[in-house]
Scaffold this motif. Structure first.
Motif, short mmCIF file in Angstrom:
data_model
loop_
_atom_site.label_atom_id
_atom_site.label_comp_id
_atom_site.label_asym_id
_atom_site.label_seq_id
_atom_site.Cartn_x
_atom_site.Cartn_y
_atom_site.Cartn_z
N ARG A 17 0.84 -1.21 0.00
CA ARG A 17 0.00 0.00 0.00
C ARG A 17 0.87 1.26 0.00
N ASP A 18 1.94 1.24 0.81
CA ASP A 18 2.82 2.41 0.87
C ASP A 18 3.48 2.69 -0.47
N ALA A 19 3.94 1.65 -1.14
CA ALA A 19 4.60 1.83 -2.44
C ALA A 19 3.61 2.36 -3.46
N MET A 20 2.39 1.84 -3.46
CA MET A 20 1.38 2.30 -4.42
C MET A 20 1.01 3.75 -4.16
N ALA A 21 0.86 4.11 -2.89
CA ALA A 21 0.53 5.49 -2.54
C ALA A 21 1.67 6.43 -2.95
N GLY A 22 2.91 6.02 -2.73
CA GLY A 22 4.05 6.83 -3.12
C GLY A 22 4.13 7.01 -4.62
N TYR A 23 3.91 5.92 -5.35
CA TYR A 23 3.89 5.98 -6.82
C TYR A 23 2.80 6.94 -7.29
N ASP A 24 1.61 6.83 -6.71
CA ASP A 24 0.51 7.65 -7.17
C ASP A 24 0.75 9.13 -6.87
N ARG A 25 1.37 9.44 -5.73
CA ARG A 25 1.72 10.84 -5.44
C ARG A 25 2.72 11.36 -6.47
N ALA A 26 3.75 10.58 -6.75
CA ALA A 26 4.78 10.99 -7.73
C ALA A 26 4.18 11.11 -9.12
#
Length: 82
Positions: A17-26
């Protein structure tokens, strides 16, 4: 990544979840600087008006696909022997 599944190291691979959220922010931040975010009405735009396309170069795509950061993924369940 497919080798991990093919060899039985895991049955599936899921992004955290953290990686997906970080990707989506970027992705959201980078997408706002693309031609698709220039104020036009386009099917590339999500409900929030942000383009849903990959906003970086093909070279960046090839780089991240060639060397995935395995810390961003959960390896789920080992395959059962046949």
């Amino acid at each position: 990544m497919l080798d991990k599944v093919a060899t039985g190291e895991c049955a599936e691979i899921c992004v955290t979840r953290d990686a997906m959220a970080g990707y989506d922010r970027a992705r959201t931040a980078a997408a706002q600087g693309t031609i698709f975010a220039s104020g036009c009405s386009s099917w590339y735009l999500g409900k929030d008006g942000v383009p849903m396309t990959w906003p970086w170069s093909y070279g960046h795509f090839a780089e991240v696909m060639a060397k995935p950061d395995f810390d961003d993924f959960e390896m789920v369940g080992a395959k059962q022997p046949a």
